[in-house]
Write an enzyme that holds these catalytic residues in place. Structure first.
Site, PDB file in Angstrom:
ATOM      1  N   GLU A  93       0.945  -1.000   0.040  1.00 33.87           N
ATOM      2  CA  GLU A  93       0.042  -0.023  -0.092  1.00 33.87           C
ATOM      3  C   GLU A  93       0.911   1.086   0.189  1.00 33.87           C
ATOM      4  OE1 GLU A  93      -2.898   0.346   3.135  1.00 33.87           O
ATOM      5  OE2 GLU A  93      -3.638   2.110   2.249  1.00 33.87           O
ATOM      6  N   CYS A 109      -6.378   0.765   2.759  1.00 35.14           N
ATOM      7  CA  CYS A 109      -7.535   2.095   2.688  1.00 35.14           C
ATOM      8  C   CYS A 109      -7.428   2.920   1.584  1.00 35.14           C
ATOM      9  CB  CYS A 109      -7.385   3.097   4.099  1.00 35.14           C
ATOM     10  SG  CYS A 109      -7.736   1.806   5.619  1.00 35.14           S
ATOM     11  N   ASN A 162     -12.004  -3.068   0.192  1.00 36.85           N
ATOM     12  CA  ASN A 162     -11.269  -3.429   1.134  1.00 36.85           C
ATOM     13  C   ASN A 162     -11.872  -2.873   2.676  1.00 36.85           C
ATOM     14  OD1 ASN A 162      -8.196  -3.606   2.647  1.00 36.85           O
ATOM     15  ND2 ASN A 162      -8.987  -1.490   2.944  1.00 36.85           N
ATOM     16  N   GLU A 163     -11.977  -3.820   3.507  1.00 34.73           N
ATOM     17  CA  GLU A 163     -12.277  -3.821   4.847  1.00 34.73           C
ATOM     18  C   GLU A 163     -13.802  -3.043   4.820  1.00 34.73           C
ATOM     19  OE1 GLU A 163      -9.402  -1.787   7.578  1.00 34.73           O
ATOM     20  OE2 GLU A 163      -8.578  -3.611   7.951  1.00 34.73           O
TER      21      GLU A 163
END
Ligand code: AHR
Length: 662
Positions: free
Chosen positions: A49, A247, A378-379
């Site tokens: 990331e 994120c 994502n998440e």
């Protein structure tokens, strides 16, 4: 019915176990002839990331910060000096819609200036790492009505000394933009260098995309990546490369989300974005953190291919980060997001006659990238996620049934949110569920059996982001120490034992710059010249290098070895190397003698290779100044007898590599 010889062998086994137990040793029984499951080649991978200066300021080797003046403050990172000051001699212009992806450029007006009157200096990403004897490649886009300005380029070290220089005289004139290049060699090494251009002569000169790269990039690619950092990844032989997060996929709001189509093509046409980690933590604000996308989706696929890792892109699913704005794309407007996913598959795998396959070919890779996995969100959590995932699943499975979809189970590995997603996704026949856990080391020790009772068929698990946190998550006190790494090593025995269920695992985050991080702990720490694999890195690497091909059972008193006497163990066969690999974690501060009861392995070769990662000090760390405090030590030991005794060192992670006797 058991034959006499099988019965006899079983009785002998019991007898030996009892003998060893009577002697106070722990007995680990390995059933080497009974594979439980395949270990997938993807099993241990890496999560990338752009956090902590992971891409810009990190693996993307560009040394100039804010090269195109597109940061929120156009001159951030630059210092303009004029002696004497001449109002209007330096201007930032904005082309707006005429060049929407990269609207700004800088204009210099000179009137018979000698050198020293007008200069600009770039501070780099907390300085620039410059090496003596290495070639540096400067380039810029320029425009001028007539030639007449000379650029005197130099590198200035932290002490103010010039350690490299060249001169560029832009020659072309007219209304078009041109590219200027120059290369020069640095005369000294320094981690905090600045880059300066002094202008002399007369005329008006427009500049954009002012760039400086070291020549020793990964595979020597111009405008490429920092080789020392990529080498640490390549050394792990990762099974997959997850990208771009995290994120960052979601964005603070939808406009800030990651959009892969804006990251390909000529770099001067890739639209810069504020990095969401710029403002995420008030205790680690990083106002100069932006994404140039010099490392975009093409470079990502190429990197995955380079290091032999399966690509695992994660795409936005129509949801912004639920910790931030939690913006949602209405279901009736989700189509463009789904189309982006379909187009990405075509970009990676499509024939060069397809729209996106041609774009890939034009960028220099006519052969497909063989994409097999795609992550949706994502998440993200809640029924809103399930609804959106279903739309992606339907469209992608219809067009590309072979693509394996990775779905999100939210931020935590338990609780109501997790249960809703876990049950809902399984009901939808999800291929792979991505679980995340950032927890204290105790949690990792205690959950080494997490997957022992997971359903064996159908949905697989991607342990997509994990790290043991020595303090609380998202504090600045978390450290990568031997305790965190040892607890992960213990936990990973449980993943390996359950390789039939868990098919992918990655620590997160991957990189952190010592002067530019937002989140700790991280797998690899760097400064402008050096990089170090943490204790946690050493654990991940050992698992990845010795992952084997088939899991076999290893038990203590008939049970999985998941914390009894602070021991943790797993075993795999490597069919290519013809080796039995036993992984043992001893979390006690004292050594433990273990008897190894090998079943179905015939006569063991007594010469056993041992990889030992050990330290008595749970606070021990690998740092840039002391990078080898905890690194694996390879040795050869001799194990003999029907039930050889092995001494598990205090606070150790060991891999034993056993072969059969010829
Ligand atoms: O790894 C750091 C962050 O942790 C990731 O961006 C996110 O997915 C998780 O919350």
């Amino acid at each position: 019915m058991k034959t006499n010889s099988t019965l006899l062998a079983a009785c002998m086994g019991l007898l030996l176990v009892n003998t060893a137990l009577a002697q106070g040793n722990k007995v680990l029984t390995i059933h080497a002839a009974e594979p439980i499951a395949d270990v997938q080649p993807t099993m241990y991978g890496v999560f990338f990331e752009d956090i902590n200066f992971g891409a810009d300021g990190g693996i993307y080797a560009e040394l100039i910060k804010n090269r195109s003046f597109e940061f929120a403050k156009p001159l951030m990172g630059w210092k303009v000096e004029q002696k004497p000051f001449n109002e209007g001699a330096v201007r930032v212009l904005n082309r707006q819609d005429a060049h929407a992806a990269n609207p700004r450029f800088i204009r210099f007006k000179l009137n018979n200036n000698p050198p020293g009157v007008l200069s600009i200096t770039n501070e780099g990403f907390r300085g620039m790492g410059i090496r003596q004897g290495l070639r540096y490649d400067f380039s810029c886009m320029y425009r001028q009505t007539s030639a007449g300005v000379v650029m005197h380029i130099s590198l200035i070290d932290a002490a103010g000394k010039e350690i490299g220089k060249t001169t560029v005289t832009p020659a072309a004139s007219g209304n078009d933009w041109h590219k200027a290049n120059a290369s020069f060699t640095a005369t000294a090494t320094d981690a905090k260098t600045q880059f300066k251009i002094e202008f002399s002569g007369s005329g008006t000169l427009d500049l954009d995309m002012i760039s400086l790269f070291p020549s020793d990039t990964w595979k020597g690619r111009p405008g490429g990546m920092r080789a020392d950092m990529i080498q640490l990844l390549a050394d792990m032989k990762p099974g997959f490369l997850r990208f771009p997060g995290g994120c960052i996929v979601e964005g603070i709001d939808l406009s800030n989300r990651y959009q892969w189509k804006k990251t390909i093509g000529p770099i001067e046409e890739r639209e810069l974005k504020m990095n969401r980690w710029n403002v995420e933590f008030s205790h680690r604000l990083t106002p100069d953190y932006f994404q140039t996308f010099g490392l975009g989706f093409f470079e990502y696929f190429q990197l995955a291919e380079d290091i032999g890792a399966t690509a695992l892109p994660i795409l936005n699913c129509g949801m912004a980060c639920q910790y931030n704005t939690a913006e949602l794309v209405p279901m009736e407007q989700l189509d463009p997001y789904v189309q982006d996913a379909l187009d990405l598959v075509e970009f990676a795998n499509g024939d060069i006659t397809t729209t996106w396959g041609k774009v890939r070919a034009d960028m220099g890779h006519p052969a497909p990238f063989h994409l097999q996995y795609l992550g949706i969100g994502n998440e993200n959590w809640g029924p809103q996620y399930l609804e959106r995932f279903a739309a992606f699943q339907k469209a992608i499975k219809t067009k590309y049934p072979a693509i394996q979809l990775v779905s999100s189970s939210g931020t935590d590995p338990d609780g109501e949110r997790f249960d809703l997603l876990n049950n809902g996704l399984r009901d939808m026949g999800a291929d792979v569920i991505d679980e995340h856990y950032y927890r204290r080391p105790d949690w990792f020790f205690q959950h080494a059996n997490r997957y022992d009772n997971y359903p064996r068929n159908g949905t697989k698990i991607f342990a997509g982001e994990y790290a043991a946190h020595s303090d609380k998550t998202a504090t600045i006190r978390d450290r990568n120490n031997w305790l965190t790494a040892l607890s992960e090593a213990a936990f990973l025995t449980g993943l390996e034992r359950n390789a039939g269920v868990v098919t992918m695992a990655s620590y997160a985050p991957l990189f952190a710059h010592v002067d530019g991080w937002q989140w700790t702990p991280d797998l690899i720490w760097v400064d402008n010249l050096r990089s170090v694999g943490t204790t946690d890195y050493q654990v991940q690497k050992m698992y990845s290098l010795y992952k084997g091909t088939k899991v076999v059972s290893i038990t203590m008193l008939g049970k999985a070895v998941a914390g009894q006497d602070s021991l943790y163990a797993s075993a795999v066969i490597d069919e290519r190397a013809n080796e039995l690999l036993i992984k043992i974690v001893n979390a006690l501060p004292t050594a433990q003698t273990i008897a190894l009861q090998l079943e179905g392995w015939g006569r063991m070769n007594p010469t056993v290779k041992q990889m030992l990662l050990q330290n008595d000090d749970l606070n021990a760390m690998n740092t840039l100044d002391n990078p080898t405090t905890v690194v694996p030590v390879e040795s050869t030991i001799t194990l003999t007898g029907k039930q050889p005794l092995f001494i598990a060192q205090p606070r150790s992670f060991t891999i034993l590599r056993m072969r059969k006797s010829n």
